[in-house]
Every structure is written in C-alpha cells, then in structure tokens.
Write a protein that holds these residues in place. Structure first.
Motif, PDB file in Angstrom:
ATOM      1  N   GLU A 130      62.410  54.688  24.382  1.00  0.00           N
ATOM      2  CA  GLU A 130      61.150  54.006  24.662  1.00  0.00           C
ATOM      3  C   GLU A 130      61.265  53.136  25.915  1.00  0.00           C
ATOM      4  O   GLU A 130      60.349  53.104  26.754  1.00  0.00           O
ATOM      5  CB  GLU A 130      60.762  53.152  23.453  1.00  0.00           C
ATOM      6  N   VAL A 131      62.393  52.441  26.048  1.00  0.00           N
ATOM      7  CA  VAL A 131      62.605  51.616  27.237  1.00  0.00           C
ATOM      8  C   VAL A 131      62.840  52.498  28.463  1.00  0.00           C
ATOM      9  O   VAL A 131      62.275  52.263  29.538  1.00  0.00           O
ATOM     10  CB  VAL A 131      63.796  50.657  27.035  1.00  0.00           C
ATOM     11  N   THR A 132      63.664  53.528  28.306  1.00  0.00           N
ATOM     12  CA  THR A 132      64.026  54.397  29.419  1.00  0.00           C
ATOM     13  C   THR A 132      62.793  55.016  30.079  1.00  0.00           C
ATOM     14  O   THR A 132      62.740  55.169  31.303  1.00  0.00           O
ATOM     15  CB  THR A 132      64.988  55.500  28.940  1.00  0.00           C
ATOM     16  N   GLU A 133      61.801  55.370  29.271  1.00  0.00           N
ATOM     17  CA  GLU A 133      60.578  55.973  29.802  1.00  0.00           C
ATOM     18  C   GLU A 133      59.858  55.059  30.787  1.00  0.00           C
ATOM     19  O   GLU A 133      59.110  55.525  31.648  1.00  0.00           O
ATOM     20  CB  GLU A 133      59.634  56.332  28.653  1.00  0.00           C
ATOM     21  N   LEU A 134      60.074  53.750  30.664  1.00  0.00           N
ATOM     22  CA  LEU A 134      59.376  52.786  31.513  1.00  0.00           C
ATOM     23  C   LEU A 134      60.188  52.374  32.739  1.00  0.00           C
ATOM     24  O   LEU A 134      59.695  51.625  33.582  1.00  0.00           O
ATOM     25  CB  LEU A 134      59.027  51.534  30.694  1.00  0.00           C
ATOM     26  N   LEU A 135      61.421  52.847  32.839  1.00  0.00           N
ATOM     27  CA  LEU A 135      62.299  52.433  33.923  1.00  0.00           C
ATOM     28  C   LEU A 135      62.235  53.403  35.099  1.00  0.00           C
ATOM     29  O   LEU A 135      61.898  54.580  34.946  1.00  0.00           O
ATOM     30  CB  LEU A 135      63.745  52.339  33.421  1.00  0.00           C
ATOM     31  N   ALA A 136      62.594  52.899  36.264  1.00  0.00           N
ATOM     32  CA  ALA A 136      62.733  53.752  37.437  1.00  0.00           C
ATOM     33  C   ALA A 136      63.976  54.630  37.283  1.00  0.00           C
ATOM     34  O   ALA A 136      64.845  54.368  36.447  1.00  0.00           O
ATOM     35  CB  ALA A 136      62.835  52.891  38.694  1.00  0.00           C
ATOM     36  N   LYS A 137      64.084  55.651  38.104  1.00  0.00           N
ATOM     37  CA  LYS A 137      65.204  56.582  37.991  1.00  0.00           C
ATOM     38  C   LYS A 137      66.547  55.914  38.220  1.00  0.00           C
ATOM     39  O   LYS A 137      67.582  56.374  37.707  1.00  0.00           O
ATOM     40  CB  LYS A 137      65.024  57.737  38.985  1.00  0.00           C
ATOM     41  N   ASP A 138      66.547  54.841  39.014  1.00  0.00           N
ATOM     42  CA  ASP A 138      67.814  54.172  39.311  1.00  0.00           C
ATOM     43  C   ASP A 138      68.070  52.984  38.386  1.00  0.00           C
ATOM     44  O   ASP A 138      68.951  52.161  38.656  1.00  0.00           O
ATOM     45  CB  ASP A 138      67.853  53.714  40.771  1.00  0.00           C
ATOM     46  N   GLU A 139      67.324  52.906  37.282  1.00  0.00           N
ATOM     47  CA  GLU A 139      67.506  51.823  36.312  1.00  0.00           C
ATOM     48  C   GLU A 139      67.948  52.398  34.974  1.00  0.00           C
ATOM     49  O   GLU A 139      67.633  53.541  34.635  1.00  0.00           O
ATOM     50  CB  GLU A 139      66.209  51.031  36.135  1.00  0.00           C
ATOM     51  N   CYS A 140      68.666  51.580  34.204  1.00  0.00           N
ATOM     52  CA  CYS A 140      69.207  52.053  32.925  1.00  0.00           C
ATOM     53  C   CYS A 140      69.245  50.901  31.929  1.00  0.00           C
ATOM     54  O   CYS A 140      69.617  49.772  32.291  1.00  0.00           O
ATOM     55  CB  CYS A 140      70.615  52.619  33.133  1.00  0.00           C
ATOM     56  N   VAL A 141      68.874  51.169  30.682  1.00  0.00           N
ATOM     57  CA  VAL A 141      68.995  50.173  29.621  1.00  0.00           C
ATOM     58  C   VAL A 141      70.336  50.377  28.932  1.00  0.00           C
ATOM     59  O   VAL A 141      70.684  51.488  28.525  1.00  0.00           O
ATOM     60  CB  VAL A 141      67.822  50.275  28.614  1.00  0.00           C
ATOM     61  N   MET A 142      71.119  49.304  28.822  1.00  0.00           N
ATOM     62  CA  MET A 142      72.487  49.405  28.308  1.00  0.00           C
ATOM     63  C   MET A 142      72.734  48.399  27.197  1.00  0.00           C
ATOM     64  O   MET A 142      72.404  47.217  27.333  1.00  0.00           O
ATOM     65  CB  MET A 142      73.498  49.173  29.434  1.00  0.00           C
ATOM     66  N   SER A 143      73.344  48.873  26.117  1.00  0.00           N
ATOM     67  CA  SER A 143      73.739  47.975  25.024  1.00  0.00           C
ATOM     68  C   SER A 143      75.192  47.557  25.232  1.00  0.00           C
ATOM     69  O   SER A 143      76.078  47.892  24.448  1.00  0.00           O
ATOM     70  CB  SER A 143      73.548  48.658  23.670  1.00  0.00           C
ATOM     71  N   ILE A 144      75.420  46.828  26.317  1.00  0.00           N
ATOM     72  CA  ILE A 144      76.751  46.287  26.611  1.00  0.00           C
ATOM     73  C   ILE A 144      76.715  44.783  26.358  1.00  0.00           C
ATOM     74  O   ILE A 144      75.689  44.132  26.553  1.00  0.00           O
ATOM     75  CB  ILE A 144      77.197  46.586  28.051  1.00  0.00           C
ATOM     76  N   THR A 145      77.827  44.243  25.902  1.00  0.00           N
ATOM     77  CA  THR A 145      77.851  42.827  25.535  1.00  0.00           C
ATOM     78  C   THR A 145      77.704  41.926  26.746  1.00  0.00           C
ATOM     79  O   THR A 145      76.970  40.925  26.704  1.00  0.00           O
ATOM     80  CB  THR A 145      79.149  42.506  24.776  1.00  0.00           C
ATOM     81  N   ASN A 146      78.383  42.256  27.836  1.00  0.00           N
ATOM     82  CA  ASN A 146      78.338  41.393  29.014  1.00  0.00           C
ATOM     83  C   ASN A 146      78.347  42.242  30.273  1.00  0.00           C
ATOM     84  O   ASN A 146      79.111  43.208  30.367  1.00  0.00           O
ATOM     85  CB  ASN A 146      79.549  40.448  29.025  1.00  0.00           C
TER      86      ASN A 146
END
Length: 736
Positions: A130-146
């Motif tokens: 759902e988040v990825t669909e709203l991002l630009a091609k050079d953007e990424c949603v990541m579940s990283i702690t830091n």
C-alpha cells in the motif's frame, strides 16, 4: 507517539508550572477509571501488531541512500481510505517521530482463532504494498530499526542542515536537523525541546565504537576523555528508530497483570533475538540494539536526579530514564521479585491507596508519576476527572518501558491490555510475522500451562544490558528461571486432556476504538480510529480458539511503606501474597533457601530450544500446546515455518539482522577496517535489504533456504474453513 492531543503546545515554563496540576488530576482520573472498570470481566483475546517503517530515497547515479522527509504527505494519502471507510480498511497509518517514518497496524485486531495466525504476514505485505504504490521509483519503504547513517552529513532528502546555535531550534543538535522531525503535529518538536530544557542540557547518547584494525581515535565528536565513544546528541537518534510492538487484550485486570509480569522477563530475551541496529551515525558500534540509545535520547533527568550533584531543587534521585525496562511487578506472585529499590512519589501513593488502589498497582502508578509532564496543550489543561483521562495518559504515555499496563479507554469496548515493546523491526514481513505470532502463542502457553517466568528485577535489568551486546544472541548468557516439575506436569496434563488450558467457550471478536488501531505505539501514537465490532459468540471447545484465563482476582493487600523507596526482597513490605490467589500452584512452591537455585545463566539457544533437566524450551512448549489444538493445514504450515525460523535463529544457525549488517560492512570491498560505514557501503547494504524484503534476493544466513516464501499466509480466512467453523458453531467475519 503516545497521546496525540490536538491544540496549542505550551512553552516549557508554562508546562513546568502545571506539572503538579497534571499529576494531581492524572491520579484522580486513574482512580475514577479504575473503579469504573476494575470488575470488568469476560473480554476476549484480541491482539495486534505495530510495525514502524523508514522511507528511503536512492540516488542510483551517485550510489547514495538518504531518508526521505515525506511522511506528512504520505500519511495524508494513506489516511484517505480510513476517512472514507473507517470500519472497512485493512490497515491504519499514524505518524511517528521522524519526518521519514510512518507506523502501520492492521485495520482491526486479530482475534482468538488459530486461523488468524495465517493472516498476519499477508496483512503486513498489504501494508508494505500500500505504501509502495504511493512512492516514486527511487523510493522504498523499509522495516529497518535504524537508518545506518542517521546523523551523518547530508543524510536527508531534501538536504537539511543542523542548527546547533539557533535558539529557535528544538533539538539544537550538531547532527540531527529539526527538518527530520515530523512536522505534522506539534507534539514531536515540543517533546524534543522540553526534554532538552528540563534536563538543562542536550541529551547525551554514548556508544562504544567497534574497534577495527584501522579505527581512528578519537572518533569524530567524541567527548573529552572518551576517544572511543560515538556521541549522539538529539532525541531523534532514539525516537527516530523503528520497532515492532504487540498489544494483547486480557479477559480481566488480573490476567492483564499476570501477563505483564510473566512477559517482562522475556523482554531482554526477545530483544537479543531480534537485534537489528549495530550502526549509528555511520559507525559500527559495540551495541546490536536500539534500546539504550532511545533510553538516553529522552532522558530528561536533571543532574540532581541523576545523582551527579546533591538534591536541592528536585524531589527524587531517579535510577533510570523514562524510557527503560520495568521497575516492578504488578501481580501478587511477582511481589517477592521486586528486589530493586523503586522510587515513587509517596504523596501520590498515599492518594492512590486512600482511593482504593492496592499496594502493587499504587506503587506502579506512583513510580510513573515521579516524572513531570513534558508536553501539554492549552486546550487540555482543565478536564473533567470523572470522564477524561488525558492527564493520566500524559504521564503514562511518556513512560516508555519494556511492558506497558494499559487500562481500558473511557467509554470504550476495549478491555484491560498489556503492550509488549522490546522487539526490533526486522527486514522482511516473514520475520516480523514470525516474531509476532511467536509472542502471541507464548501468551497462550503461559496462561494455559500456568507457567512462571518471574525473575528478580535486578536480573532482568542485567539481562537488558547483556541483550544489547555485540552478537549477544549467540555469545551471551541470560538469567532465566528453571522450570519446576509442575511445568512439565501441567503441559502433559493439558495435552492429554486435549484442552490446552482453560480454552472453552469464549467470544471471538474484533475491536477497534477511536484511539490507536489495534494498540498503542511504544514511541507513541494514540489518535486512531478504532470502532469496536464484536463478532458472534461461539463455543468450539479447544478446536480453534486461543483464549486463556487468569488465576484469580486478588490484587494484593494495601500495606504501605515509609519513605519514597521500596527495596525489600521478601514480599511482605510489598504487601501481597506470593502464591496464586485461587490456590493454583504456579511454580511458586519454592522455599527461600531454594531461591538462589531457581535461576541459571542460559544461552538464547537453551531458552528457546531447551536444556535437559533445566528448562524444556519456549519452542517445544509452544509445540506441545499446539498438539492440543485443531489447526487447519495452511495455518499449521505457516506456524511451523515461523517456529523453525525462531528455533534456528536461537540456535545460531540463522543470524540476527545486526550480525548480518555487520558482515555486510566488514566484507564490503570499500570497507577500510576503520569502523566507518560510507555512503557507498550504506547504499549497497540498503539495496540488498530492498531485494530481501521484496523477495528478489535470498539471504540464506538470515532466512534459510526460502523459508519466507513457503508460508501459506492469506489475507482472508478461506471459505472452506469458514464453512467448517460455522458447522462447529463458530462465526467469523470474513471482511478483512
């Protein structure tokens, strides 16, 4: 991020002047809420996860990765579905501290069916998509702690620079610009400013650098006399980290207190298992976890309260930051293990006891209320203590501990809850789902087998520090309670009777409330849209339900203590019995002479997979429990993959995210053996992580050979199973 009240934030001086007002009315609000809801019974198991994410922007040409400061705009789009159909959404989205962070939860809680375990990973995937669909091609949603280079030069996009000398800056950090703080709600910058001003100086977060062959000392920015320290100087370094949290609804207050206590000793164990953050400000450090970083990042204690100078203007010396591990148990059987002196406000304590609150709970609340409010809004100063709870939540939500005991919100269908808060965010949805399902199953085993994990608070504190050491999951040992014979006896009896504990006849339901989706964020978001929708009552024996029940309704006596600390170890001054209140043996048959032999130093492998004649292992206990449950094939397959992953990581066959990240840095061709994670190394590692979470890159050391692709997770309960459940008298809403 805790209680997100709307309104105009007061200045620090105005907030400070109202500290006693908030404290007095917060206590009154808790007393009133407690008496309205203390006898509430019969709430059913509901649970939910919270995953926090970082938005990363990649510059493919320059091979640079930065955090993208787009959370406010992104949330506006994500929340459109909820605004249009608050009951029908599959996910809820809330702000977090960072302007590059968002928090996602399921649209409504999971319930007590075994089949719900097969929905978790699919829902997490949906959130990411759902988040990825709203991002630009050079953007990424990541579940990283830091984000590894958080605080390094030019780590944000768009670029923003710190302003340490600007009096209007909230953080005044050398490294963390105010633009990286979420701008969509005044709470975040207000907290940043007020914590700094209350402390009397900037926060000071100190991490030992990992010393490699060519590590240059002193580290850039190291404090005088501490050449090997990586210094972080802003709230954003801690609250800008991500985590994975869970909230459970208990059937009543007694069960909630029992779960709070029994899960507390497991917090450092799960922290070590999920370790995922070894890099800070672009340096490899000796720490694998975020916990002490966040603790120091919100440490608003003055020099007097930290014991650096004699008390003159403050009331108390306070041993810990307001973000730390718990300081006392709440159930009667836990009282004897409160072996560390606990500082509490005696005036608040007396008011609570006079108001009918038992000793252990009064001590807990009075300890929380030694803290001042650090964020107050003008519209929330004057409240109706019979109806409102904002002043109580103001203090409660800014005591960020490993566990949180959560009273029901006023005028809500939500019951007594506990929040499990130590776990670090994992790279993939498979890992996060495995951790979530494991902990939920563990709560059912605790209640069903009447397990006792109670460990002296002093040993839990020691374990918390051990858990954060480099490669603690494989290299360190932790204090853990040996199981008594009754543990194995109960497990065998429960399995033989096919009941898996007291699991018959309960309601399955799904709730939400105007508050925070399925749970409350540990770093704190609290204004969601949680409408309660109860499912129909069903009784299906032990075939598909997970509901467990507590042992009794006693809350300890009302014995008082003198002074402001309680440091006894014998349980008498704690004012409560050390046995279960309904007479059930809960492993508390030990004499004081045997007490020292109850606890041994065990490895993570021994705790999870067992050690002969000492402890059967958490994974085997869960498997024993599952043998008593009828589980559909797909759910069984999914759970088994999760358990295999947990046992292999605990055994060291699979490594933690922290260890994997270290290896990526140390083995990178550009690494100079100097402890520095350059922009190029950071870029390549994050691109690998992107591949892992999208299923395009296999990392056997992290996940084994394709385990993450073998689960049967679905975003709905299959029609065939629906039919079977209906035949057995179960009704399950399929509108996920």
């Amino acid at each position: 991020m805790g209680l997100l009240s709307e309104g105009s934030p007061l200045s620090w001086e105005e907030t400070k002047a109202l500290a006693d007002h908030v404290r007095e009315h917060g206590v009154n609000q808790f007393i009133n809420l407690y008496h309205r809801l203390k006898d509430r019974q019969g709430d059913i198991l509901k649970w939910g996860d919270e995953v926090e994410y970082i938005i990363v922007k990649f510059d493919e040409e320059k091979k640079v990765a930065r955090v993208a400061l787009i959370a406010q705009d992104l949330l506006a789009q994500l929340n459109e579905k909820e605004i249009a159909d608050p009951k029908g959404v599959k996910s809820l989205w809330r702000p977090e501290y960072g302007a590059y962070m968002i928090e996602g939860t399921p649209g409504k809680p999971f319930g007590g069916l075994m089949a719900h375990f097969n929905l978790v990973e699919a829902n997490m995937r949906y959130r990411r998509e759902e988040v990825t669909e709203l991002l630009a091609k050079d953007e990424c949603v990541m579940s990283i702690t830091n984000f590894p280079r958080l605080g390094s030069p030019n780590f944000t996009y768009p670029l923003a620079q710190p302003r340490p000398e600007d009096p209007l800056s909230s953080a005044r950090s050398l490294y963390f610009p105010d633009e990286a703080i979420f701008p969509g709600h005044p709470r975040f910058k207000t907290l940043t400013r007020n914590i700094r001003m209350r402390r009397g100086e900037k926060v000071s977060i100190k991490l030992k650098v990992f010393k490699d062959a060519k590590t240059k000392l002193p580290v850039e920015g190291a404090p005088p006399g501490e050449p090997d320290v990586v210094l972080l100087d802003a709230m954003g370094f801690g609250m800008g980290c991500c985590c994975l949290q869970l909230t459970f609804q208990a059937c009543n207050i007694t069960e909630a207190r029992r779960l709070y206590d029994q899960l507390a000793p497991l917090c450092p164990i799960m922290l070590a298992l999920t370790a995922a953050s070894p890099i800070y400000r672009g340096y490899l450090t000796e720490s694998d976890c975020r916990w002490n970083v966040i603790s120091s990042s919100v440490d608003c204690r003055t020099e007097e309260e930290r014991g650096l100078v004699p008390l003159e203007h403050q009331k108390f010396r306070i041993a810990k930051s307001r973000y730390d591990s718990i300081d006392s148990y709440l159930s009667p059987e836990g009282a004897k293990y409160n072996d560390v002196p606990i500082t509490y406000d005696k005036q608040v304590y007396n008011r609570l006891v006079e108001g009918g609150i038992d000793h252990l709970l009064a001590q807990h609340v009075a300890h929380l209320f030694i803290r001042d409010t650090v964020s107050l809004f003008s519209e929330k100063v004057h409240q109706n203590d019979n109806e409102d709870t904002d002043h109580f939540e103001n203090i409660q939500s800014t005591n960020w501990q490993t566990m949180r005991f959560k009273p029901p919100p006023p005028n809500s269908s939500i019951g007594w809850r506990v929040e499990f808060r130590p776990c670090e965010a994992q790279i993939s949805d498979f890992e996060n789902a495995a951790i979530v399902c494991f902990v939920v199953l563990l709560t059912r085993v605790i209640l069903s087998y009447q397990l006792n994990f109670l460990t002296p608070i002093s040993k839990v504190d020691e374990n918390m520090q051990t858990a954060q050491k480099r490669d603690a999951c494989r290299a360190e040992k932790f204090w853990f309670r040996k199981s008594s014979k009754t543990t194995e006896q109960r497990a065998a009896q429960a399995q033989a009777k096919g009941r898996a504990g007291h699991l018959n006849g309960w309601q399955s339901g799904e709730a939400s409330e105007n508050g925070n989706g399925t749970s409350t964020n540990g770093n704190g978001n609290g204004n969601g849209n949680e409408d309660a929708r109860e499912e129909e009552h069903f009784n299906n024996g032990s075939s598909a339900s997970l509901n467990g029940h507590g042992n009794g309704h006693g809350h300890g006596s009302k014995a008082t203590t003198n002074g402001t600390t309680n440091g006894t170890t014998n349980g008498t001054t704690n004012g409560s019995s050390t046995t279960a209140t309904n007479g059930v043996d809960s492993d508390h048959t030990d004499t004081d002479d045997e007490e020292n032999e109850l606890f041994q130093l065990l490895t993570i492998n021994e705790i999870f997979n067992g050690k002969s004649d000492v402890f059967p292992g958490l994974v085997p206990l869960i498997r024993s429990y599952l043998q008593s449950m009828e589980v559909d094939t797909d759910t069984h397959c999914t759970i088994e993959q999760y358990l295999r992953f947990i046992e292999k990581r605990a055994a060291g066959e699979l490594i933690t995210t922290a260890t994997w990240m270290r290896q990526q840095v140390l083995n990178h061709p550009d690494y100079k053996q100097d402890s520095v994670v350059t922009e190029g190394i950071n870029y390549d590692m994050l691109k690998l992580i992107q591949g892992i979470q999208e299923g395009k890159h296999v990392e056997p050391a992290l996940l084994g050979q394709g385990y993450h692709s073998k689960t049967k997770t679905k975003d709905f309960i299959p029609p065939a199973l629906q039919k079977q459940l209906a035949k057995n008298g179960c009704c399950e809403d399929n509108d996920k």
